[in-house]
Design a protein around this motif. Sequence first.
Motif, short mmCIF file in Angstrom:
data_model
loop_
_atom_site.label_atom_id
_atom_site.label_comp_id
_atom_site.label_asym_id
_atom_site.label_seq_id
_atom_site.Cartn_x
_atom_site.Cartn_y
_atom_site.Cartn_z
N TYR A 1 1.10 -1.21 0.08
CA TYR A 1 -0.05 -0.01 0.12
C TYR A 1 1.02 1.46 -0.08
O TYR A 1 2.14 1.05 0.31
CB TYR A 1 -0.98 0.10 1.27
N GLY A 2 0.36 2.41 -0.60
CA GLY A 2 1.21 3.63 -0.41
C GLY A 2 0.39 4.64 0.42
O GLY A 2 -0.88 4.66 0.30
N LEU A 3 1.24 5.44 1.17
CA LEU A 3 0.58 6.47 2.03
C LEU A 3 1.47 7.73 1.77
O LEU A 3 2.64 7.68 1.87
CB LEU A 3 0.67 5.98 3.39
N LEU A 4 0.50 8.92 1.48
CA LEU A 4 1.32 10.26 1.33
C LEU A 4 0.71 11.13 2.30
O LEU A 4 -0.34 11.46 2.54
CB LEU A 4 0.72 10.83 -0.37
N VAL A 5 2.02 11.67 3.13
CA VAL A 5 1.66 12.54 4.20
C VAL A 5 2.16 13.77 3.95
O VAL A 5 3.28 14.25 3.58
CB VAL A 5 2.36 11.84 5.46
N CYS A 6 1.17 14.51 3.31
CA CYS A 6 1.41 15.84 3.01
C CYS A 6 1.51 16.91 4.49
O CYS A 6 0.46 16.92 4.85
CB CYS A 6 0.49 16.47 2.11
N PHE A 7 2.66 17.25 4.79
CA PHE A 7 2.59 17.96 6.09
C PHE A 7 3.27 19.30 6.00
O PHE A 7 4.15 19.67 5.06
CB PHE A 7 3.69 17.09 7.19
N PRO A 8 2.62 20.17 6.56
CA PRO A 8 3.13 21.42 6.73
C PRO A 8 4.14 21.83 7.96
O PRO A 8 4.75 20.67 8.45
CB PRO A 8 1.68 22.43 7.17
N GLN A 9 4.86 23.00 7.94
CA GLN A 9 5.88 23.22 8.94
C GLN A 9 5.36 23.20 10.12
O GLN A 9 6.16 23.14 11.27
CB GLN A 9 6.55 24.35 8.32
N ASP A 10 4.14 23.71 10.48
CA ASP A 10 3.63 23.83 11.76
C ASP A 10 3.67 22.58 12.56
O ASP A 10 3.27 21.61 12.06
CB ASP A 10 2.06 24.35 11.54
N GLU A 11 4.13 22.52 13.60
CA GLU A 11 4.26 21.36 14.61
C GLU A 11 3.05 20.76 14.86
O GLU A 11 2.92 19.38 14.98
CB GLU A 11 5.26 21.55 15.58
N MET A 12 2.07 21.27 15.25
CA MET A 12 0.93 20.85 15.61
C MET A 12 0.01 20.19 14.48
O MET A 12 -0.33 19.02 14.74
CB MET A 12 -0.02 21.67 16.24
N LYS A 13 0.23 20.73 13.18
CA LYS A 13 -0.34 20.21 12.19
C LYS A 13 0.33 18.87 11.71
O LYS A 13 -0.52 17.94 11.24
CB LYS A 13 -0.49 21.19 10.83
N LEU A 14 1.57 18.68 12.05
CA LEU A 14 2.44 17.84 11.62
C LEU A 14 2.07 16.48 12.66
O LEU A 14 1.85 15.41 12.09
CB LEU A 14 3.95 18.08 11.78
N GLN A 15 1.72 16.78 13.92
CA GLN A 15 1.40 15.81 14.75
C GLN A 15 0.13 15.20 14.24
O GLN A 15 -0.10 14.07 14.23
CB GLN A 15 1.41 16.32 16.28
N GLU A 16 -0.79 16.04 13.99
CA GLU A 16 -2.15 15.61 13.49
C GLU A 16 -2.15 14.76 12.14
O GLU A 16 -2.85 13.84 12.32
CB GLU A 16 -3.04 16.69 13.17
#
Length: 447
Positions: free
Chosen positions: A405-420
């Motif tokens: 399976y493939g999973l693409l995690v698009c993350f911003p630089q904001d740490e809280m959003k990264l945690q989510e």
Amino acid sequence: MESGSPGISRPLEPGPFLRGSGRAASVSSLSRAEAGPGLGSAAVAAVLPAGGCGERMGVPTPKQFYPILERPLISYTLQALERVCWIKNIVVAVTGENMEAMESIIQRYQHKGVSLVEAGVTRHRSIFNGLKALAGDQPNSKLSKPEVVIIHDAVRPFVEEDVLLKVVTAAKEHGAAGAIRPLVSTVLSPSADGCLDHSLERARHRASEMPQAFLFDVIYKAYQQCSDYDLDFGTECLQLALKYGQTKAKLVEGSPDLWKVTYKRDLYAAESIIKERISQQICVVMVTKKDEELTGLLEEMLTHEINDVKVTSGALYDAGRDLQQIILEQCYNFVCVHVMNFDFQETQKLLSMLEESNLSILYPVVVVSVHFFYYKSVPFDQKMENQMRIREFAMEVKKRNILLYGLLVCFPQDEMKLQESLRQGATIIAALIKERKSGLVGQLLVV
């Protein structure tokens, strides 16, 4: 008729010998006749009657051959017995029409020390045929008579070594022994007109389960003295030992997982148990050393997501040495982490290692290829292109029982959003591992 090689050592843990496995070498130094603790030098064999048609199951395939995770149920039972190094031979009684299918199962799943005999028209006649093979009373039989024989159902796949050891040890002392469990429901005796006649006091009675074990001479002589009525309508081997051998069986408390797959709903329960057992360890693989920080965060999220799961790390950049050891320990779940990299070459390296190990012979192996990207840096057309690439890889390795399976995690630089994002990603990974859905193979999921 024989299949496999009775003289080859088998692993202590479930699964085939893996290429280069130190476990295989350590086990092969044991004689197949070497007994477990407390058994002295007793030779132990097992007989599995597997000639039933499964009419109570309500499916056209006999239940012992019904696939669970695309693998026949009887293969799981053979695996449970094979991992016990002191069981010397396993004799399976199958109908003539299923003999070829059983031979194919033995070959495909690399079962060792398994011999086949033709089943009788009833359960007792099938067991008797298995005992005859062990006694050398059948043409072309090359098996040697054991001191103790285990009788077990082909559709009880979750028997553990400690229960087998208890019944065999008790049989050596008492001549016969069998696993029992408390009754779940009260037993009623109806009158001829269908009304209640009397009920049994539940606390004073027990349900007979499998496995059962006997001194070979005790049970074989009992079967030789059986009437046709016993062989055609009887169900309890312990009763035969008592009736014809005057041998009172020692009753051994069994574990809750000795239940027999009887109805269609039991298949779903068995599949659930197997999935749970093979989902207890996850290996998070780092592609490069710079991936350590995000890999560590993902490991932490996975530990929170799946209770009692063991999360370990392996590294492709370190020549795969740690990873090879994890594969030898028979981990069936891998998460390959890529940071700012959508190249599947590293995932392909992992897939190649898994294919060479033969790990996926018995259970489907899950590989989740995780790619971390800043959300603004991945255009839609690139997402589609990479989805097609992972689908091609996935369709190829699925033939070898590896689910990609493939999973693409698009993350911003904001740490809280990264945690989510990591938390959502861990939830998806946990679901893919627990469920092992073949319909999602090759999909590129996005969080």
